[in-house]
Scaffold this motif. Structure first.
Motif, PDB file in Angstrom:
ATOM      1  N   ALA A  76      -0.619   3.268   5.708  1.00  0.00           N
ATOM      2  CA  ALA A  76      -1.709   3.562   4.771  1.00  0.00           C
ATOM      3  C   ALA A  76      -2.692   4.510   5.439  1.00  0.00           C
ATOM      4  O   ALA A  76      -2.751   4.600   6.661  1.00  0.00           O
ATOM      5  CB  ALA A  76      -2.415   2.278   4.339  1.00  0.00           C
ATOM      6  N   ALA A  77      -3.446   5.206   4.635  1.00  0.00           N
ATOM      7  CA  ALA A  77      -4.455   6.128   5.156  1.00  0.00           C
ATOM      8  C   ALA A  77      -5.425   6.493   4.052  1.00  0.00           C
ATOM      9  O   ALA A  77      -5.107   6.373   2.862  1.00  0.00           O
ATOM     10  CB  ALA A  77      -3.810   7.396   5.717  1.00  0.00           C
ATOM     11  N   THR A  78      -6.598   6.913   4.431  1.00  0.00           N
ATOM     12  CA  THR A  78      -7.581   7.425   3.481  1.00  0.00           C
ATOM     13  C   THR A  78      -8.227   8.668   4.076  1.00  0.00           C
ATOM     14  O   THR A  78      -8.924   8.587   5.095  1.00  0.00           O
ATOM     15  CB  THR A  78      -8.653   6.365   3.122  1.00  0.00           C
ATOM     16  OG1 THR A  78      -9.777   7.022   2.508  1.00  0.00           O
ATOM     17  CG2 THR A  78      -9.127   5.603   4.349  1.00  0.00           C
ATOM     18  N   VAL A  79      -7.949   9.797   3.479  1.00  0.00           N
ATOM     19  CA  VAL A  79      -8.493  11.068   3.957  1.00  0.00           C
ATOM     20  C   VAL A  79     -10.007  11.098   3.789  1.00  0.00           C
ATOM     21  O   VAL A  79     -10.744  11.487   4.699  1.00  0.00           O
ATOM     22  CB  VAL A  79      -7.848  12.243   3.196  1.00  0.00           C
ATOM     23  CG1 VAL A  79      -8.541  13.555   3.544  1.00  0.00           C
ATOM     24  CG2 VAL A  79      -6.360  12.331   3.528  1.00  0.00           C
ATOM     25  N   VAL A  80     -10.470  10.670   2.620  1.00  0.00           N
ATOM     26  CA  VAL A  80     -11.911  10.667   2.356  1.00  0.00           C
ATOM     27  C   VAL A  80     -12.624   9.742   3.334  1.00  0.00           C
ATOM     28  O   VAL A  80     -13.686  10.073   3.877  1.00  0.00           O
ATOM     29  CB  VAL A  80     -12.192  10.239   0.905  1.00  0.00           C
ATOM     30  CG1 VAL A  80     -13.693  10.093   0.665  1.00  0.00           C
ATOM     31  CG2 VAL A  80     -11.610  11.254  -0.068  1.00  0.00           C
ATOM     32  N   GLY A  81     -12.049   8.576   3.586  1.00  0.00           N
ATOM     33  CA  GLY A  81     -12.651   7.648   4.532  1.00  0.00           C
ATOM     34  C   GLY A  81     -12.732   8.223   5.929  1.00  0.00           C
ATOM     35  O   GLY A  81     -13.734   8.037   6.635  1.00  0.00           O
ATOM     36  N   ASP A 100       0.813  -1.207   0.000  1.00  0.00           N
ATOM     37  CA  ASP A 100       0.000   0.000   0.000  1.00  0.00           C
ATOM     38  C   ASP A 100       0.845   1.254   0.000  1.00  0.00           C
ATOM     39  O   ASP A 100       0.326   2.347  -0.032  1.00  0.00           O
ATOM     40  CB  ASP A 100      -0.972   0.014   1.201  1.00  0.00           C
ATOM     41  CG  ASP A 100      -0.256  -0.239   2.513  1.00  0.00           C
ATOM     42  OD1 ASP A 100       0.979  -0.093   2.562  1.00  0.00           O
ATOM     43  OD2 ASP A 100      -0.957  -0.589   3.481  1.00  0.00           O
ATOM     44  N   VAL A 101       2.185   1.124   0.028  1.00  0.00           N
ATOM     45  CA  VAL A 101       3.061   2.269  -0.130  1.00  0.00           C
ATOM     46  C   VAL A 101       3.478   2.337  -1.581  1.00  0.00           C
ATOM     47  O   VAL A 101       3.988   1.366  -2.146  1.00  0.00           O
ATOM     48  CB  VAL A 101       4.318   2.137   0.773  1.00  0.00           C
ATOM     49  CG1 VAL A 101       5.242   3.310   0.544  1.00  0.00           C
ATOM     50  CG2 VAL A 101       3.907   2.045   2.223  1.00  0.00           C
TER      51      VAL A 101
END
Length: 349
Positions: free
Chosen positions: A288-293, A12-13
Motif C-alpha cells: 500500500a502507499a499514499t502519494v499525497v500522504g 488494500d490491493v
C-alpha cells in the motif's frame, strides 16, 4: 520468503487494475485523502497553529509560502519513495541523484546549452541513474538498499568531481526557464503547482493503472505476484527509473529556484524522503502507499525545521529535534495501525 497466511494479499490491493472504490474521479480523490493522509494533514495544521500561537510571525503568508517552497524537493522524492516502499524496495541514492542531475544541468547551462534542453537532459539523466541502480540490483542479485547505498557515494562523488567541489554559477538567470519555474503564478510558487500536478498524476498511476496495481501486488505478496505472471524484475526496473526521473525533476525545480549548482545539495534528502513517506502513511511492510500522504509528510518535516528557528534552538540540536519528531510520528502511526488491525481482527471473529 515463506508463503504463510500472513503473506496473503491484503484488501488494500485493488482486485483489478483501474478499479476505484468510489467510482470515477470522486472515488479517486476520497482514496487519495485517506485516513493516513488526513492524519498527517491535521497534525501539520495543528503544529502550524501551535507555533503561530507562540510566534504569530510564523503565520505570515510569506513565511508559510516559504515553508511550502522548502518542502517541494523532498516531497517530490517522497512520492517516488512511496512507490518503492509499496513494493518493499528502497532507494538510498535519491538525494545524490537529485544533486548530480542538478549539477550536470547547471554545467550544461553554463556552457551555453538552452536551459529548457538542459533541464530535460537533467530529468533524463535522473531516470538513467535510476536504471543504473536497477541494473546493478538485477545483475548482482543484491537488495536495492545495498546497491543504492553504494551508488549514493558514487553519485555524490561524481557531483563533487565534475564541479571540482565548487558551486556552478554564471547561469542565464534571465532565461524564461528560471523566470517561470523559479517564479510565482497567482502568488503561488510554480514549483508548488508542479508538486500538485505530480501528486495528481502519480496518485492516478498508483491507483488506476496496471503498473500501480503490479507495484502494490508485489509488495503485498511477491510470491503470489510472480505466480500470477507479474515480472518482478520489470516492475522493479520501472519503479527505480520512475524514482530517478522524479529525483531529476526535483533537481530541476531546485536549480530554477536557487539559480546555481551546489555539489553538496541534496545531502540527507534520502532519509527525509523515506521519513516523509512513512509519516504520510506508506507502511514499510509494502502492499500500500499514499502519494499525497508522502508529500504532506514532507510538508510536516518542513514545518518542524522552520518552527525550530523561531524557538532559537541551536542548529546543532535541530537534527536531533527533527529525528525525535519523526520517531514520535512513526511510533504513533504504528500504534494506531495495530489498534485498527486488532479491532478488525476482533470484528472478524
Amino acid at each position: 520468503m515463506t508463503s504463510s497466511t500472513t503473506d496473503a494479499p491484503r484488501q488494500d490491493v485493488d482486485p483489478a487494475p483501474g478499479a476505484t472504490s468510489g467510482g470515477g474521479p470522486l472515488g479517486l480523490i476520497k482514496r487519495a485523502f485517506g485516513m493516513e493522509s488526513a492524519s498527517v494533514l491535521v497534525a501539520t495544521v495543528v503544529l502550524i497553529l501551535v507555533i503561530g500561537a507562540i510566534h504569530p510571525d510564523f503565520l505570515d503568508p510569506r513565511q508559510l509560502r516559504d515553508v511550502l517552497q522548502q518542502s517541494v524537493y523532498v516531497a517530490v522524492l517522497a512520492a517516488g519513495v512511496a512507490f518503492l516502499l509499496a513494493m518493499r524496495e528502497i532507494d538510498l541514492s535519491v538525494g545524490a541523484i537529485f544533486g548530480l542531475s542538478l549539477i550536470c544541468s547547471a554545467m550544461l547551462m553554463r556552457d551555453g546549452w538552452n536551459p529548457w534542453v538542459a533541464a530535460v537532459a537533467g530529468i533524463v539523466l535522473g531516470a538513467l541513474l535510476g536504471l543504473a541502480n536497477a541494473a546493478i540490483v538485477q545483475v548482482f542479485r543484491i537488495p536495492a538498499i545495498v546497491a543504492t547505498l553504494a551508488t549514493l557515494s558514487m553519485f555524490r562523488g561524481l557531483s563533487l568531481a565534475l564541479s571540482e567541489g565548487q558551486q556552478v554559477v554564471g547561469l542565464p538567470l534571465d532565461h524564461t526557464f528560471f523566470e517561470f519555474f523559479g517564479g510565482r503564478l497567482f502568488g503561488i510558487p510554480v514549483s508548488v503547482l508542479v508538486l500538485v500536478v505530480v501528486a495528481i498524476v502519480l496518485t492516478f498511476v498508483l491507483r488506476t493503472t496496471p503498473f500501480g496495481y503490479r507495484v502494490r501486488s508485489i509488495g503485498s505478496n511477491p510470491d503470489a505476484a510472480a505466480f500470477s505472471g507479474i515480472s518482478l524484475a520489470r516492475v522493479r526496473i520501472q519503479a527505480l527509473m520512475l524514482m530517478g526521473g522524479l529525483a531529476g525533476l526535483a533537481g530541476m525545480l531546485g536549480l530554477a529556484y536557487f539559480g546555481s549548482g551546489d555539489p553538496n545539495i541534496g545531502s540527507g534528502f534520502e532519509l527525509l524522503a523515506i521519513a516523509a513517506a512513512v509519516i504520510g502513511g506508506t507502511p514499510l511492510r509494502g502492499g500500500a502507499a499514499t502519494v499525497v500522504g508522502a508529500m504532506l509528510g514532507a510538508v510536516l518535516l518542513s514545518v518542524v525545521t522552520s518552527g525550530l528557528v523561531y524557538f532559537d534552538i541551536p542548529v546543532n540540536w535541530s537534527s536531533f529535534a527533527t529525528g525525535a519528531v519523526i520517531l514520535i510520528a512513526v511510533g504513533i502511526d504504528s500504534l494506531l495501525r495495530r489498534r485498527r488491525e486488532a479491532r478488525a481482527a476482533a470484528a472478524g471473529l
